[in-house]
Design a protein around this motif. Structure first.
Motif, PDB file in Angstrom:
ATOM      1  N   UNK A  38       0.826  -1.206   0.000  1.00  0.00           N
ATOM      2  CA  UNK A  38       0.000   0.000   0.000  1.00  0.00           C
ATOM      3  C   UNK A  38       0.864   1.261   0.000  1.00  0.00           C
ATOM      4  N   UNK A  39       2.007   1.216   0.656  1.00  0.00           N
ATOM      5  CA  UNK A  39       2.912   2.360   0.689  1.00  0.00           C
ATOM      6  C   UNK A  39       3.701   2.528  -0.602  1.00  0.00           C
ATOM      7  N   UNK A  40       3.728   1.490  -1.429  1.00  0.00           N
ATOM      8  CA  UNK A  40       4.420   1.541  -2.714  1.00  0.00           C
ATOM      9  C   UNK A  40       3.376   1.697  -3.828  1.00  0.00           C
ATOM     10  N   UNK A  41       3.461   0.874  -4.817  1.00  0.00           N
ATOM     11  CA  UNK A  41       2.548   0.961  -5.973  1.00  0.00           C
ATOM     12  C   UNK A  41       1.462  -0.097  -5.960  1.00  0.00           C
ATOM     13  N   UNK A  42       1.298  -0.799  -4.829  1.00  0.00           N
ATOM     14  CA  UNK A  42       0.346  -1.898  -4.761  1.00  0.00           C
ATOM     15  C   UNK A  42       1.043  -3.183  -5.165  1.00  0.00           C
ATOM     16  N   UNK A  81      -7.029   1.077   7.725  1.00  0.00           N
ATOM     17  CA  UNK A  81      -7.478  -0.197   7.156  1.00  0.00           C
ATOM     18  C   UNK A  81      -7.426  -0.187   5.623  1.00  0.00           C
ATOM     19  N   UNK A  82      -7.138  -1.340   5.057  1.00  0.00           N
ATOM     20  CA  UNK A  82      -7.035  -1.484   3.606  1.00  0.00           C
ATOM     21  C   UNK A  82      -8.223  -2.237   3.038  1.00  0.00           C
ATOM     22  N   UNK A 101      -4.848  -9.118  -3.751  1.00  0.00           N
ATOM     23  CA  UNK A 101      -4.408  -7.876  -4.367  1.00  0.00           C
ATOM     24  C   UNK A 101      -4.521  -6.735  -3.353  1.00  0.00           C
ATOM     25  N   UNK A 102      -3.374  -6.157  -3.034  1.00  0.00           N
ATOM     26  CA  UNK A 102      -3.320  -5.009  -2.126  1.00  0.00           C
ATOM     27  C   UNK A 102      -3.113  -3.762  -2.987  1.00  0.00           C
TER      28      UNK A 102
END
Length: 113
Positions: A38-42, A81-82, A101-102
């Motif tokens: 989540x902090x990157x590109x998924x 939350x994601x 898939x995040x």
């Protein structure tokens, strides 16, 4: 996703957007992976796939347990939350790979507990 598409993606190996997990038993480690994506590109976590790209898959009893673990980790162990998505892909009789898939996060930075 069809089995052939899944196997083609697995054949590419692990990288910064694709990780393999043979099994998941620890919600904290899963939350850490999801927060990093989540902090990157998924990214995508393939559960039921060995680090070497082997595809043993998961038994049905494991699929239910892991899906519950994913839900809990995404909603309770990651801040903020994601909203993750999962897809179960049949790889052979009574064996499934979970494609988790995040997404790239909108509320960065994300943290695990």
């Amino acid at each position: 996703m069809k089995k052939a598409d899944l196997l083609a993606e697995i054949a590419l190996g692990e990288d910064s957007t694709r990780q393999f997990k043979k099994d998941i038993r620890n919600g904290e480690s899963l939350a850490s992976e999801m927060a990093a994506f989540a902090n990157a590109e998924g990214g995508t976590i393939f559960i039921g796939v060995g680090d070497d790209g082997s595809v043993p898959g998961l038994e049905p009893k494991d699929v239910a347990r892991i899906n519950q673990l994913i839900s809990n980790a995404a909603s309770q162990l990651v801040r903020s939350p994601l909203a993750v998505q999962t897809e179960n892909v049949a790889v052979r009789k009574a064996r499934v790979v979970i494609r988790l898939m995040a997404p790239k996060g909108l509320d960065k930075p994300y943290f695990d507990k």
